[in-house]
Write an enzyme that holds these catalytic residues in place. Structure first.
Site, PDB file in Angstrom:
ATOM      1  N   ILE A 126       0.847  -1.190   0.000  1.00 12.35           N
ATOM      2  CA  ILE A 126       0.000   0.000   0.000  1.00 12.35           C
ATOM      3  C   ILE A 126       0.878   1.234   0.000  1.00 12.35           C
ATOM      4  O   ILE A 126       1.869   1.307   0.743  1.00 12.35           O
ATOM      5  CB  ILE A 126      -0.984  -0.005   1.186  1.00 12.35           C
ATOM      6  CG1 ILE A 126      -2.036   1.077   1.014  1.00 12.35           C
ATOM      7  CG2 ILE A 126      -0.270   0.107   2.524  1.00 12.35           C
ATOM      8  CD1 ILE A 126      -3.302   0.838   1.783  1.00 12.35           C
ATOM      9  N   GLU A 130       4.227   9.850   1.935  1.00 11.26           N
ATOM     10  CA  GLU A 130       5.062  10.634   1.021  1.00 11.26           C
ATOM     11  C   GLU A 130       6.178  11.320   1.794  1.00 11.26           C
ATOM     12  O   GLU A 130       6.092  11.476   3.019  1.00 11.26           O
ATOM     13  CB  GLU A 130       4.195  11.651   0.283  1.00 11.26           C
ATOM     14  CG  GLU A 130       3.138  10.986  -0.596  1.00 11.26           C
ATOM     15  CD  GLU A 130       2.346  11.981  -1.432  1.00 11.26           C
ATOM     16  OE1 GLU A 130       2.628  13.200  -1.333  1.00 11.26           O
ATOM     17  OE2 GLU A 130       1.460  11.540  -2.174  1.00 11.26           O
ATOM     18  N   GLU A 243      -5.812  -2.321  10.630  1.00 15.41           N
ATOM     19  CA  GLU A 243      -4.361  -2.178  10.472  1.00 15.41           C
ATOM     20  C   GLU A 243      -3.677  -2.021  11.819  1.00 15.41           C
ATOM     21  O   GLU A 243      -2.640  -2.653  12.090  1.00 15.41           O
ATOM     22  CB  GLU A 243      -4.041  -0.979   9.581  1.00 15.41           C
ATOM     23  CG  GLU A 243      -2.550  -0.730   9.436  1.00 15.41           C
ATOM     24  CD  GLU A 243      -2.218   0.464   8.552  1.00 15.41           C
ATOM     25  OE1 GLU A 243      -1.038   0.867   8.528  1.00 15.41           O
ATOM     26  OE2 GLU A 243      -3.130   0.989   7.884  1.00 15.41           O
TER      27      GLU A 243
END
Length: 387
Positions: A126, A130, A243
């Site tokens: 995934i 950034e 997650e």
């Protein structure tokens, strides 16, 4: 002796025995090679796929067993960490990336993407983070320009797990000028304009390959868009609870192994004519850690059951992730201390574990962000009080 875990049934323990036996016989010996080369081999994912251990939730018509019970994923992750390495990120493939395909892909998309993911022929990652945004996902700069039958994607991502060996990435990209207006796109490594940057060298977790990804005028077919092109931020928020639960499972499993490694060492290692474990300080610290580990395990196991029942809140998941990652850090630190100079040597497992553990308080949301989520749930914090 660890506290009994009442949430697991006989079937889960049978599965544990199966996984443990297979890993001991077929994969434990591969760990030094993985660490040296900086990633697992592609065949290792295919091996897991052949055992039926990837994307356990996938339906039978897509090649999976259709098991929607996170307890099996929990057992699989615990045994992977105990018998191989915490950096074998099959859990990221199955339980971090997979839920986006499961929840937001159309039946036609699932038919395209899932069979390879289930078999291990397609390794998934995934791509959210950034270089200049970190945990602020709403501020990402990668853009996806709507060109009718396709989107033109430009930008860069960093710290991407499975970035070197991955074939399919769920990429978050801006689709408009409003903050948080994000779409999720399936980008495959064979698309023109996709490239990998550096294989990033890290403090720990050498087995978990981490890379930079670049997108230069990548033509992503509209058929590779997951859901609504403006609701990606909401989709990410929806998947974060699972997650973070998986992150907590990894942290606590790693902490349990570190405790066991240290307990064995302090029982055997002599100092001043007696075992290191005979000193009161050692005994007290280990006793405290044992109690904390058992308490954390009981809380985490309940979170797993809440997740199975679709009742796990973001605050619950944040608390589990915070609690388990911080405890992981405390256990490996104590482990190094009780190993003494040996704990600083690479030949001792606790040295690797100490370095591997540090990232757990950062990825999947830092400890500070977890505290902010919990605080807002209490009606506290600047944002909550200002309304």
């Amino acid at each position: 002796m660890a506290f009994p875990r009442m949430h697991l049934e006989h079937e889960h323990e049978m599965f544990r025995s199966q996984v443990r036996r297979f890993l001991q016989q077929n994969m434990s010996a591969k760990v030094p090679k993985w660490r040296a080369q900086g990633h697992v081999d592609r065949e290792d994912f295919r091996t897991f796929g052949a055992q039926g251990w990837l994307c356990l939730w996938a339906e039978e018509n897509f090649g999976g067993p259709g098991i929607r019970d996170i307890r099996y994923d929990q057992v699989l992750q615990e045994e992977t960490i105990r018998w191989t390495d915490i950096g074998f990120f099959h859990n990221a493939h199955s339980m971090l990336v997979g839920p986006y395909i499961d929840s937001f892909a159309t039946p036609a998309q699932k038919a395209r993407f899932l069979p390879g993911a289930v078999s291990g022929a397609t390794i998934m990652g995934i791509a959210m983070t950034e270089p200049d945004t970190g945990s602020d996902l709403a501020a990402i700069r990668t853009r996806a320009e709507d060109r009718g039958d396709h989107f033109l994607v430009n930008g860069a991502k960093t710290f991407i797990s499975n970035g070197i060996i991955g074939d399919l990435f769920v990429v978050a990209a801006r689709t408009g000028d409003k903050r948080g207006q994000i779409g999720l796109f399936v980008v495959t490594s064979d698309m023109p304009g996709f490239s990998r940057g550096r294989h990033l060298r890290k403090m720990g977790m050498p087995v978990q390959d981490t890379a930079e990804l670049r997108f230069e005028d990548v033509r992503v077919p509209r058929d590779n868009l997951l859901g609504d092109p403006g609701r990606g931020f909401a989709y990410m928020a929806e998947c974060l609870a699972v997650e973070r639960t998986m992150s907590a499972i990894s942290s606590l499993a790693h902490a349990q192994v570190a405790f066991d490694v240290t307990l064995e060492f302090v029982k055997q290692r002599q100092a001043f004519g007696q075992p290191v474990g005979a000193f009161q300080n050692t005994s007290f610290v280990m006793a405290d850690l044992r109690a904390r580990l058992d308490a954390a395990q009981a809380y985490l196991d309940q979170c797993v059951m809440l997740s199975n029942a679709a009742r796990l809140t973001p605050e619950d998941a944040a608390a589990a992730k915070l609690l388990c990652s911080e405890l992981q850090g405390a256990v490996v630190d104590a482990g190094v201390q009780f190993h003494g100079g040996a704990g600083y040597m690479d030949e001792y497992e606790i040295s690797h574990m100490f370095r591997d553990a540090r990232i757990a308080r950062i990825y999947a949301g830092t400890s500070e962000i977890m505290k902010g989520i919990i605080g807002r749930g209490l009606g506290l914090g600047e944002r909550a009080l200002r309304g």
